[in-house]
Design an enzyme around this catalytic site. Structure first.
Site, PDB file in Angstrom:
ATOM      1  N   HIS A   1     -17.160  -4.060  -2.175  1.00  0.00           N
ATOM      2  CA  HIS A   1     -15.732  -4.382  -2.185  1.00  0.00           C
ATOM      3  C   HIS A   1     -15.407  -5.608  -1.339  1.00  0.00           C
ATOM      4  CE1 HIS A   1     -11.449  -3.694  -2.591  1.00  0.00           C
ATOM      5  NE2 HIS A   1     -11.305  -3.673  -1.287  1.00  0.00           N
TER       6      HIS A   1
ATOM      7  N   TYR B   1       0.864  -1.173   0.000  1.00  0.00           N
ATOM      8  CA  TYR B   1       0.000   0.000   0.000  1.00  0.00           C
ATOM      9  C   TYR B   1       0.904   1.227   0.000  1.00  0.00           C
ATOM     10  CZ  TYR B   1      -4.234  -2.675   0.937  1.00  0.00           C
ATOM     11  OH  TYR B   1      -5.307  -3.535   0.832  1.00  0.00           O
TER      12      TYR B   1
END
Length: 600
Positions: free
Chosen positions: A377, A191
């Protein structure tokens, strides 16, 4: 005007997509309550194949193959079995409308019912559809179609809910938030966070469209992009500074970026706000600094990758009526969200509770908020997601659902009708997972091999509610596998088990993995977890919280559950065929009577 041209002009194709990266295979389509019509345009003078697949592969697919041979168009309905063998369908459900070809391309148009009542055809719904395509330089011969070779592919689409138009006024100003040659680590999941400053504006503007800028060739590397609002008093030295997210050495200022402004996920093509709402920028309460978080998914551990992906934001001084916001709902991302291995169908529920919506909306907008789009999601184990809506414990129609969830195709779904969320309503994000091929527990977490269960709601008018989520209590989950006591004080994470002896000195994650899971035990665990008390997350912008945050409450007792009605009620296929024959016979008889009357 010839017949084909007349048909072409009479069919209204509202939606379109290129199915391959080179633009050689393009489709247009339109639909009504019962029928869908396609036009395919392909760079070939041979046959065209078009199909609907349950997985994106060739097996068990619903296929049509057609072309133009010696000036005459043809189209045949086929299906494939589990071994990928092609069979001609006894019930030809697709109707050829027209076909033509020139020196380079072939065009075919055809239609079918959304529900054909043929077991070899796929029902077309609002869920994700995996479209498969192929073509060949030769037309179909007497022995059937020749193998297409490498001229094939797949693309996930929502045929009945295809997203927003990318059309915006010409000359609309935009700005980019973009990585500059970020070296992607050779590890499974990264990330990457970078802070940007929005343009300085002298008056209020509205962002009206956001679209991804994915570096060519990195379409499978960049899994999702989140945009967060940061503290407006951020140290200016942090601007354009990048760092690995959630890292112990991440600068403190990065932790002030808490409020989600926008979310994009793999396969999405950007989002255009409705004409009456937009994301406000340029006022004292609007975002000044934002953090862009990009999730790099690198399961093959490639080295030497450099990425320059990002987002493009279009903004306008022509203000819309409402300021839009985003609420993250579902399961609070944590190791306390866990899925046993070997499960065909495991259900997780994340609650946006009545208590959270009562407190926040009573204070902010007693008349309620209007949801106009939802992004569902999950990660690799996800198979279906539904954003369920309740009022006084009675279930309404879902905000959004996808029974054919595709990890590689996640984008905001615009609602056909906006939905009002009132104080005291509640929401459940329900995720169905398949962990059959896994040997160990699957944990809630950031990696695509971990899991999430989230719904991002785009709505207006904007209120001070950023996250509305829940997490099942860990004590009951540990009790299921026989844990009696943990080591205290807790000094490590994951914390360590004290007793019984078989789990002594193991972390709770190791204990869960050590337990001998079976499908029966997994089902019992699932049933137990869905009844456990849950920890409520109800947070404002930044790091502020509503008073309900952190409270432990029991799942609500629900009075009903909505079921989606089938497009058409189907009987036995032979009955349908007989019915069609009867209709044809009746029509012929009526024509004969009419002719007789005319001669009298």
């Amino acid at each position: 005007m010839d017949k084909n041209s007349a048909c072409s002009q009479g069919t209204r194709f509202v939606h379109s997509a290129a199915l391959d990266a080179d633009g050689r295979y393009n489709i247009k389509w339109g639909f009504d309550e019962s029928t869908i019509t396609f036009e395919v345009q392909v760079e070939t003078r041979g046959y065209i194949g078009f199909g609907l697949s349950p997985t994106g592969a060739m097996s068990s697919s619903d296929i049509v193959i057609g072309g133009v041979l010696n000036g005459s168009p043809y189209l045949l309905d086929y299906y494939t079995d589990s071994n990928r063998k092609v069979h001609k369908d006894a019930l030809q459900s697709y109707q050829l409308l027209y076909g033509r070809e020139n020196d380079t391309h072939t065009v075919l148009a055809f239609s079918r019912n959304l529900q054909t009542c043929d077991d070899n055809d796929k029902v077309i719904t609002g869920s994700t559809v995996r479209v498969i395509w192929a073509f060949h330089a030769e037309d179909v011969g007497v022995s059937g179609p020749v193998y297409h070779g490498t001229n094939r592919g797949r693309k996930s689409l929502r045929l009945l809910n295809p997203g927003t138009s990318s059309s915006i006024p010409a000359g609309t100003a935009f700005f980019d938030l973009q990585n500059e040659e970020v070296p992607v680590p050779h590890k499974d999941t990264t990330y990457w966070c970078q802070i940007f400053k929005f343009p300085e504006l002298k008056k209020k503007h509205h962002i009206i469209r956001i679209e991804p800028m994915i570096q060519k060739g990195h379409e499978n590397l960049v899994h999702h992009i989140l945009l967060y609002q940061c503290d407006s008093n951020l140290n200016k030295s942090e601007i354009n500074r990048g760092h690995e997210c959630y890292h112990p050495n991440m600068p403190d200022s990065f932790f002030t970026c808490e409020t989600v402004l926008f979310a994009w996920a793999i396969g999405g093509e950007g989002f255009t706000y409705p004409p009456h709402a937009g994301m406000s920028i340029g006022t004292s309460t609007d975002p000044v600094y934002v953090q862009m978080e990009i999730h790099f998914d690198n399961p093959s551990l490639q080295r030497g990758i450099v990425d320059s992906s990002g987002l493009r934001l279009y903004y306008s001084p022509s203000l819309r009526r409402y300021d839009a916001g985003v609420i993250e709902t579902g399961v609070w991302v944590s190791l306390y969200h866990m899925l046993p291995p070997g499960m065909q169908d495991y259900i997780t529920e994340g609650h946006c509770t009545q208590e959270c919506l009562q407190e926040s909306l009573d204070s902010e907008m007693a008349s309620g908020i209007h949801v106009f789009a939802v992004l569902l999601h999950a990660h690799l184990a996800g198979r279906a997601i539904k954003a369920r809506h309740f009022r006084q414990q009675v279930e309404l129609q879902p905000l959004a659902s996808d029974d054919q969830f595709d990890f590689n195709f996640q984008e905001f779904q615009p609602l056909s009708q906006e939905r009002i969320i009132l104080p005291g309503d509640s929401l459940i994000t329900e995720c169905r997972y398949n962990t059959k091929g896994r040997m160990n527990m699957t944990w809630g977490g950031l990696s695509t091999r971990d899991e999430m269960c989230l719904s991002y709601l785009l709505y207006y008018p904007r209120v001070n509610l950023a996250r509305c989520e829940s997490l099942p209590e860990i004590t009951g989950q540990l009790k299921f596998i026989g844990v009696k006591e943990i080591q205290e004080p807790v000094t490590t994470w994951p914390f360590v088990i004290k007793s019984p002896k078989k789990y002594s000195n193991l972390s709770f994650t190791e204990a869960m993995d050590k337990y001998k899971w079976t499908r029966k035990r997994g089902k019992a665990f699932n049933d137990a977890v869905r009844k456990l008390p849950m920890n409520v997350r109800c947070s404002k912008f930044g790091q502020d919280e509503w008073t309900i945050q952190g409270m432990i409450i029991s799942p609500p007792e629900l009075k009903s559950e909505q079921t989606s009605a089938a497009v058409v009620a189907c009987g036995n296929v032979s009955e349908i065929q007989c019915g069609r024959s009867f209709v044809l016979l009746l029509t012929a008889c009526l024509l004969l009577i009419l002719q007789t009357c005319l001669h009298l």
